[in-house]
Scaffold this motif. Structure first.
Motif, short mmCIF file in Angstrom:
data_model
loop_
_atom_site.label_atom_id
_atom_site.label_comp_id
_atom_site.label_asym_id
_atom_site.label_seq_id
_atom_site.Cartn_x
_atom_site.Cartn_y
_atom_site.Cartn_z
N SER A 178 -26.10 88.77 7.96
CA SER A 178 -25.66 89.15 6.61
C SER A 178 -25.57 90.67 6.50
O SER A 178 -26.13 91.41 7.29
CB SER A 178 -26.64 88.61 5.56
N SER A 180 -26.20 94.34 5.27
CA SER A 180 -27.37 95.11 4.82
C SER A 180 -26.85 96.36 4.10
O SER A 180 -26.37 97.28 4.75
CB SER A 180 -28.24 95.51 6.01
N TYR A 347 -34.25 84.18 11.37
CA TYR A 347 -34.74 83.69 10.07
C TYR A 347 -36.20 83.29 10.22
O TYR A 347 -36.64 82.88 11.30
CB TYR A 347 -33.93 82.48 9.59
N LEU A 369 -30.84 80.48 1.06
CA LEU A 369 -30.29 81.73 1.61
C LEU A 369 -28.78 81.66 1.77
O LEU A 369 -28.04 82.42 1.14
CB LEU A 369 -30.94 82.05 2.96
N THR A 375 -30.68 87.31 1.44
CA THR A 375 -31.45 87.57 2.66
C THR A 375 -32.95 87.50 2.42
O THR A 375 -33.72 87.63 3.37
CB THR A 375 -31.10 88.96 3.23
N ARG A 439 -36.65 84.23 4.50
CA ARG A 439 -35.95 85.49 4.67
C ARG A 439 -35.11 85.51 5.93
O ARG A 439 -35.35 84.74 6.87
CB ARG A 439 -36.95 86.64 4.70
N GLU A 440 -34.11 86.39 5.91
CA GLU A 440 -33.32 86.72 7.09
C GLU A 440 -33.73 88.11 7.55
O GLU A 440 -33.92 89.02 6.74
CB GLU A 440 -31.83 86.70 6.77
N VAL A 442 -32.75 91.12 8.49
CA VAL A 442 -31.76 92.20 8.51
C VAL A 442 -32.46 93.46 8.00
O VAL A 442 -33.51 93.39 7.37
CB VAL A 442 -30.52 91.85 7.66
N SER A 445 -33.86 93.65 4.20
CA SER A 445 -34.97 92.75 3.88
C SER A 445 -36.22 93.12 4.68
O SER A 445 -37.34 92.96 4.20
CB SER A 445 -34.58 91.29 4.14
N TRP A 480 -28.95 95.31 -3.63
CA TRP A 480 -29.71 94.22 -3.01
C TRP A 480 -30.81 93.76 -3.96
O TRP A 480 -31.43 94.55 -4.66
CB TRP A 480 -30.33 94.71 -1.71
#
Length: 563
Positions: A178, A180, A347, A369, A375, A439-440, A442, A445, A480
């Protein structure tokens, strides 16, 4: 005599000049012409004279060779401009957006042909941009049912959630990371030896960042370096405090997709095995349970932990040298710093040790998500939305030292923290229910998780109090934010169990009493026969010696009342 050499034909300049031929005849040579071309070209000389008349000033300042090169450049520039003009017109008509890369000395027809061949497909995106379910999909029209009408059921409860089938969720897993915003490169500070110049708070594990460093960490830039735990080593889990065996570190490095994590310290909970997990998830998802010495000893003594280091689907990872004496604070390390422990994972899903996972991880990621193009996702508290109210609830429940909670709240108030109101919409809450984190990994995050952990390390371990401050500071610099979903949706995919000590202190239910012995069956009593009445009726039997009373009502003979 050198006339023979003068008669050699030059491939570059054509034939000999006529005066040279006459001179050869006068010197006694043959009257026959040499086998060379005798036609004399006068056109170049004529053109040269015309150029002299047209451009006398050019020949005045340069030689013939330089003038020729200059004119060639002028003609080439004119042809180049002409080709660009035609190419632009053709591009507009044909809809091509390919830039003109053809040399100017190539004909126009070749240019058109080559531009057609150079049409390229649109560039593929570099980031996952989200998706929408097709029109008419059941999840698009799915709405939560109304709460139960029973007024006695006022506490938290699960609600239905529209998940995609596991196969569809797996197929929708993004191939690209994703986007950022702003932050593209995040690195972490290592300090060995430590510098303890912080004004207050901090630890040997998380470092002692100054208030100036804290302020700078909220100034979001393209490249940043921040404190994020594990400050005394080059690899998280190796000689940093919160140390992990090399065999476990190697296994954690192999997790390159989805990881599900939990932790149990001081043997506080029983390990809950996930249910409703697909076979694909069992093969591809990493399940890691972090424990301390006391929990490992309990698992071994109870026969749950063998040489495989696995209990069900969970791989047990023993933590050496926990950095905190407070088990709750130590548990925040895998919860918030998953990207440090699993540097190659895409993830992660964190669940508290007291929870049982009852939905497939891919369905959870798709729902919270991928479908939301988020994210970071966490559920909001089912009842409290305001940080100040949450702080008072923590004090009333004795969750932490009251003076430390008051100090943290006053610090945030001076920074601008205000009570939650509807003016903060679309933000729906300032208080999360932190037992689940999705969460992802990236950069943006990861930064949020680092800064949230730094607040827990500097102030109190009650992460619900510091959540909104970190989120709002990052949101002020970028677009974000965190996906905060309903608490009842969280309770749909995890089931809360009792702590182990609670289960052990629960008195077992009393045994059911045995049914009393049935008395011996007595013969039924003898019922006296009824004697007929004088008027043809049937008289009921009565006891011997009982007096008969008759109620007299004023009226006619049949006993009907007088109206």
């Amino acid at each position: 005599m050198n006339g023979g050499s003068l008669g050699i034909r030059s491939g570059s300049y054509g034939s000999l000049d006529k005066p040279q031929q006459l001179q050869q005849q006068q010197n006694g040579g043959s009257h026959h012409l040499l086998p060379i071309q005798s036609t004399i070209r006068t056109k170049p000389a004529k053109m040269f004279k015309e150029k002299e008349r047209c451009f006398p000033w050019l020949f005045k300042f340069g030689s013939q060779r330089k003038v020729g090169m200059l004119m060639l450049c002028v003609i080439s520039a004119a042809v180049f401009i002409w080709v660009l003009y035609l190419g632009k017109g053709g591009d507009v008509q044909e809809g091509d957006q390919v830039p003109n890369l053809i040399s100017p000395n190539i004909s126009v027809n070749v240019h058109k042909q080559n531009t057609t061949a150079l049409v390229l497909p649109p560039p593929s995106p570099s980031y996952f941009l989200g998706y929408s379910l097709p029109p008419g999909h059941p999840c698009n029209s799915f709405t939560l049912p109304p709460p139960p009408a029973d007024k006695k059921r006022t506490g938290p409860r699960p609600c239905p959630v529209c998940y995609l089938p596991v196969e569809e969720a797996i197929a929708l897993m993004p191939k690209l990371p994703s986007y950022s915003p702003v932050l593209k490169n995040l690195t972490y500070i290592y300090e060995n030896p430590l510098t303890k110049n912080g004004e207050f708070g901090g630890s040997d594990f998380g470092g002692y960042p100054t208030l100036a460093q804290r302020t700078d960490s909220f100034d979001i830039r393209e490249s940043m370096s921040v404190h994020c735990g594990f400050v005394r080593g080059t690899r998280a889990g190796r000689n940093t405090g919160y140390d992990i065996d090399e065999v476990d570190l190697d296994a954690m490095d192999q997790c390159r997709g989805v990881v599900v994590m939990s932790a149990i310290f001081a043997a506080f909970d029983n390990i809950q095995q996930p249910s409703n997990i697909s076979e694909y998830s069992k093969r591809t998802v990493c399940f890691f349970m972090f424990v301390d010495d006391e929990t490992e000893a309990y698992l071994q003594n109870s026969g749950q932990l063998g040489e495989s280091r696995k209990v069900g689907v969970w791989r047990i990872v023993l933590i050496h040298n926990p950095p905190y004496t407070d088990g709750r604070r130590t548990g925040k390390i895998p919860k918030l710093l998953a990207h440090r422990l699993f540097p190659n994972a895409r993830y992660s899903i964190w669940i508290d040790g007291k929870l049982e996972l009852v939905v497939d991880p891919y369905q959870i990621l798709e729902r919270h998500l991928w479908r939301k193009n988020a994210t970071f996702a966490i559920s909001r508290h089912y009842k409290r939305f305001d940080v100040f109210i949450e702080a008072e609830a923590n004090k009333a429940a004795g969750k932490y030292d009251n003076a430390s909670i008051d100090f943290q709240i006053e610090f945030y108030k001076k920074e601008g923290l205000t009570p939650y109101t509807l003016d903060k919409l679309p933000i729906t809450s300032d208080v999360p229910e932190g037992c689940v984190v999705i969460r992802e990994h990236v950069p943006i995050s990861n930064l949020f998780a680092c800064l949230w952990y730094n607040e827990v390390d500097r102030f109190t371990s009650r992460d619900q109090i510091s959540f909104a401050t970190v989120r709002d500071k990052i949101r002020a610099k970028t677009n974000w934010t965190v996906n905060m979903f309903l608490d009842c949706e969280r309770r749909n995919f995890v089931v809360q169990k009792y702590h182990r000590e609670v289960l052990e202190h629960m008195s077992p239910p009393p045994p059911l009493p045995l049914p009393p012995a049935l008395p011996e069956m007595l013969p039924p009593p003898t019922i006296p026969q009824e004697t007929p009445m004088r008027r043809g009726g049937v008289r009921r039997g009565r006891r011997v010696g009982a007096r008969r009373h008759r109620k007299v009502v004023a009226g006619d003979r049949e006993g009907e009342p007088i109206s």
